[in-house]
Design a protein around this motif. Structure first.
Motif, PDB file in Angstrom:
ATOM      1  N   PHE A 309      53.593  61.289  24.845  1.00 51.85           N
ATOM      2  CA  PHE A 309      53.027  60.079  24.241  1.00 51.85           C
ATOM      3  C   PHE A 309      53.559  58.832  24.950  1.00 51.85           C
ATOM      4  CE2 PHE A 309      53.095  56.926  20.532  1.00 51.85           C
ATOM      5  CZ  PHE A 309      51.775  56.564  20.705  1.00 51.85           C
ATOM      6  N   PHE A 310      52.647  58.018  25.480  1.00 55.39           N
ATOM      7  CA  PHE A 310      52.983  56.814  26.236  1.00 55.39           C
ATOM      8  C   PHE A 310      52.359  55.645  25.485  1.00 55.39           C
ATOM      9  CE2 PHE A 310      52.114  54.042  30.065  1.00 55.39           C
ATOM     10  CZ  PHE A 310      53.432  53.855  30.445  1.00 55.39           C
ATOM     11  N   GLU A 311      53.194  54.979  24.697  1.00 51.92           N
ATOM     12  CA  GLU A 311      52.647  53.996  23.752  1.00 51.92           C
ATOM     13  C   GLU A 311      52.301  52.673  24.437  1.00 51.92           C
ATOM     14  OE1 GLU A 311      55.139  53.096  20.375  1.00 51.92           O
ATOM     15  OE2 GLU A 311      53.479  52.115  19.327  1.00 51.92           O
ATOM     16  N   PHE A 312      51.205  52.062  23.992  1.00 48.23           N
ATOM     17  CA  PHE A 312      50.796  50.737  24.451  1.00 48.23           C
ATOM     18  C   PHE A 312      51.150  49.706  23.388  1.00 48.23           C
ATOM     19  CE2 PHE A 312      47.502  51.111  27.993  1.00 48.23           C
ATOM     20  CZ  PHE A 312      47.964  52.343  28.413  1.00 48.23           C
ATOM     21  N   LYS A 313      51.690  48.602  23.804  1.00 48.66           N
ATOM     22  CA  LYS A 313      51.974  47.466  22.925  1.00 48.66           C
ATOM     23  C   LYS A 313      52.719  47.873  21.643  1.00 48.66           C
ATOM     24  CE  LYS A 313      47.477  45.512  24.282  1.00 48.66           C
ATOM     25  NZ  LYS A 313      47.760  45.157  25.666  1.00 48.66           N
ATOM     26  N   PRO A 314      53.904  48.512  21.793  1.00 48.19           N
ATOM     27  CA  PRO A 314      54.610  48.980  20.590  1.00 48.19           C
ATOM     28  C   PRO A 314      55.046  47.869  19.641  1.00 48.19           C
ATOM     29  CG  PRO A 314      55.947  49.305  22.579  1.00 48.19           C
ATOM     30  CD  PRO A 314      54.582  48.901  23.035  1.00 48.19           C
ATOM     31  N   LYS A 315      55.172  46.623  20.135  1.00 45.66           N
ATOM     32  CA  LYS A 315      55.657  45.547  19.259  1.00 45.66           C
ATOM     33  C   LYS A 315      54.545  44.583  18.858  1.00 45.66           C
ATOM     34  CE  LYS A 315      60.320  46.073  19.417  1.00 45.66           C
ATOM     35  NZ  LYS A 315      61.231  46.001  18.263  1.00 45.66           N
ATOM     36  N   PHE A 316      53.321  44.891  19.202  1.00 50.20           N
ATOM     37  CA  PHE A 316      52.205  43.988  18.892  1.00 50.20           C
ATOM     38  C   PHE A 316      51.190  44.747  18.039  1.00 50.20           C
ATOM     39  CE2 PHE A 316      47.892  42.458  20.018  1.00 50.20           C
ATOM     40  CZ  PHE A 316      48.009  41.129  19.640  1.00 50.20           C
ATOM     41  N   GLY A 317      50.695  44.085  16.991  1.00 54.35           N
ATOM     42  CA  GLY A 317      49.701  44.743  16.139  1.00 54.35           C
ATOM     43  C   GLY A 317      50.207  46.093  15.639  1.00 54.35           C
ATOM     44  N   ARG A 318      51.448  46.082  15.132  1.00 58.79           N
ATOM     45  CA  ARG A 318      52.118  47.360  14.857  1.00 58.79           C
ATOM     46  C   ARG A 318      51.548  48.132  13.672  1.00 58.79           C
ATOM     47  NH1 ARG A 318      58.357  46.195  14.736  1.00 58.79           N
ATOM     48  NH2 ARG A 318      57.671  44.678  13.204  1.00 58.79           N
ATOM     49  N   VAL A 319      50.640  47.519  12.931  1.00 59.84           N
ATOM     50  CA  VAL A 319      50.015  48.261  11.838  1.00 59.84           C
ATOM     51  C   VAL A 319      49.157  49.395  12.387  1.00 59.84           C
ATOM     52  CG1 VAL A 319      50.074  46.278  10.300  1.00 59.84           C
ATOM     53  CG2 VAL A 319      48.038  46.687  11.685  1.00 59.84           C
ATOM     54  N   ALA A 320      48.959  49.382  13.701  1.00 56.67           N
ATOM     55  CA  ALA A 320      48.306  50.523  14.351  1.00 56.67           C
ATOM     56  C   ALA A 320      49.094  50.877  15.609  1.00 56.67           C
ATOM     57  CB  ALA A 320      46.863  50.193  14.723  1.00 56.67           C
TER      58      ALA A 320
END
Lengths: 524, 73
Positions: A309-320
């Protein structure tokens, strides 16, 4: 003297001239400037290229270019401040543009814009990803000043900032990124930023001049701003080397161009200890009570191939949570509501983040897996001021225009419009639900308040209304009318998805989608 | 997380503490529950070991990434 000898002599002189020019061009802004960078722990433009590409694979293009607008600059502009060419990353062809800040701040001028234009055209027409290693000060002056500058340089490429997603673009923000480095970062499918770098329209100096007060670089375009507030950066790292590693990781998931399926890696052993444990873990991650939060990324990690799993934008729009991963060795994109933050209620930032991610996945033939647990869209004044209805529809249109396989799994709550946005009904190719799923227009408790608004209603009537509102909300109601095709035990989720990905492989087009959003914007 | 610090995953308040100092815990055990946006958010043990200290009590407001205690391995 024979003709032969004379020819040899001439060759030698020419070779010397060639060697001299090449060595000078490779020397960048000179030893002193390079030493100062090295002392700060920064790689120079050519070291960054070496770090990115497979050893010995760099084929430079435009090495001997120099500034051509201002005569005196010809002797001061090795490679005209931008290193461009082709190479291989993990054996696959890419094109690369690496900005050399030691040469006039890698500012844009005629020759280096032609160099960029050349590799960009080749990469696009021949199907190679482009890697942008960003660090530039903006338009070179005086080259770009006045009618001649504007009329013959900056406005001269009508395709310069067209992003039609023919091939993947990956960017690293590795220093001051103003002008072209900022633009190409924003246009990329993936952008990684080194802490300490700055991404902005213009420098803090220019901004301070313009508004008459001191502007700090970090406030103007630092990593916290872009990873938490604007979402224009996907990931943040500490060093140049880490940034380049992240780009390689990103590219490993994607095809070289839009007309091929993503590369496949070896599938993990389904009987391995890790995968067995992950299946068991899925039984426990999601609490039954609607009030209890959990981190949806744990569900993704337990479902996907281990460590993929390579997460995108982990600190932005975190509700998703959004990110690339692998399932049985094939690339997939995950979109999951995350009840850990604001109960997983979708806000404007999350809509932007998901829209951009869906467009990328669809453009590069990456199937989507939606994991649903959301009470709906956050309503309220702040969201409306930030155009929430428009953002919700961008997200919705993206989901409906998608032609890659879409698989939606309802883990727990799925209410209202968010049910559609997260692939409910026929908005995905296949919908499954865990036994804990419930679907309705809104939380039944609130719905009673809504229909009794401004009326005097006794507790008996409220209770009767609540029962009506809760009717049919459960998973079996959904299954009875085929609104979900499968009710799934959590521990069987991975096996289900592996099989569904195989079933929904786009065989007729060999896994290639229709890319109906390929020229959508990259910022929403 | 090698240092074993128990960190708040979100901003909120400490709703329930489900462990005591000196207790042996396994990685992933729920140590306490925060309340954030009307949701209960579990705080898990970062590593297996013993709870060396707890620096909050029930009802305390906490910021994201605040250290709530330490687990020694």
């Amino acid at each position: 003297m024979s003709i032969m000898e004379s020819s040899d002599e001439r060759n030698l002189v020419e070779l010397d001239e060639l060697s001299r020019r090449e060595a000078w061009a490779r020397g960048m802004g000179g030893p002193e400037k390079l030493r100062r960078r090295a002392e700060q722990g920064l790689l120079n433009a050519r070291e960054r290229v070496d770090c990115l590409l497979d050893a010995g694979s760099f084929r430079e293009s435009g090495l001997l270019g120099v500034s051509s607008m201002v005569d005196a600059d010809r002797e001061k502009t090795p490679a005209d401040g931008k290193v461009t060419g082709y190479g291989k990353v993990d054996g696959r062809r890419v094109a690369v543009v690496s900005n050399d800040f030691t040469v006039k701040g890698a500012s844009s001028s005629m020759t280096n814009m032609r160099k960029i234009g050349h590799v960009k055209r080749v990469a696009t027409e021949r199907g190679m990803p482009i890697v942008w290693l960003g660090e530039s000060s903006g338009a070179r002056m005086p080259d770009n000043m006045g009618a001649r500058g504007m009329g013959t340089l900056l406005g001269n490429d009508p395709m310069q900032y067209v992003r039609d997603r023919q091939t993947p673009w990956a960017s690293a923000v590795l220093g001051q990124c103003f002008g072209s480095s900022a633009w190409y970062s924003c246009l990329s499918d993936f952008t990684v930023m080194r802490k300490g770098a700055v991404l902005a329209v213009a420098s803090h100096g220019l901004a301070s001049l313009a508004i008459g007060q001191k502007v700090e670089p970090e406030d103007l375009g630092g990593w916290q701003l872009h990873s938490e507030k604007t979402g224009m950066v996907d990931r943040v790292v500490e060093t140049d080397e880490e940034a380049v590693e992240e780009i390689k990781t990103f590219l490993s998931y994607l095809p070289s161009h839009c007309n091929e399926a993503p590369p496949r890696t070896e599938a993990p052993d389904e009987e391995s200890e890790t995968l067995r444990a992950n299946r068991e873990r899925l039984k426990r991650i999601v609490p039954e009570s609607r009030r209890q939060g959990y981190d949806a990324r744990k569900v993704i990690e337990a479902v996907a191939d281990p460590d993929s799993f390579f997460e995108f934008k982990p600190k932005f729009g975190r509700v998703a949570a959004t990110g690339l991963a692998r399932m049985g060795g094939r690339t997939v994109g995950f979109v999951a509501n995350n009840p850990m933050f604001k109960a997983g209620a979708l806000d404007v930032d999350a809509c932007e983040k998901i829209t951009r991610f869906v467009v990328m996945c669809d453009s590069f033939n990456v199937p989507l897996i939606l994991l649903v647990d959301t009470p709906g869209f956050i309503i309220g004044i702040e969201g409306e001021r930030r155009k929430a209805p428009g953002k919700i529809m961008n997200f919705m249109a993206a989901i409906q225009l998608c032609t890659v396989p879409k698989l939606s799994i309802i883990l727990r709550k799925s209410y209202g419009q968010a049910y559609l946005n997260m692939g409910g009904g026929r908005n995905s190719d296949e919908v499954a639900a865990w036994p804990s799923a419930e679907v309705s227009f809104m939380d039944p408790a609130y719905s009673v308040d809504v229909v009794t608004w401004d009326r005097n209603v006794d507790e008996d009537e409220r209770e009767a209304l609540r029962r009506v509102m809760e009717r049919d909300a459960g998973v079996y109601g959904l299954a009875e009318i085929n609104a979900v095709q499968t009710v799934l035990r959590p521990e069987n989720t991975r096996d289900y998805l592996l099989e569904m990905l195989d079933i929904h492989t786009a065989r007729l087009s060999k896994g290639i989608g229709r890319h109906r959003m390929a020229n959508w914007p990259t910022t929403f | 997380m090698a240092n074993g610090e128990i960190l708040a995953p979100v901003s909120g308040s400490v709703w329930k503490i489900e462990c005591t100092e000196g207790q042996a815990v396994s990685e992933g055990d729920t140590l306490m529950i925060l309340e954030s946006m009307k949701m209960e958010i579990p705080v898990e043990a970062p590593v297996s070991g013993t709870i060396a200290s707890l620096t909050v009590k029930e009802g305390d407001p906490v910021e994201e990434d605040a250290v709530l205690g330490v687990v020694t391995t």
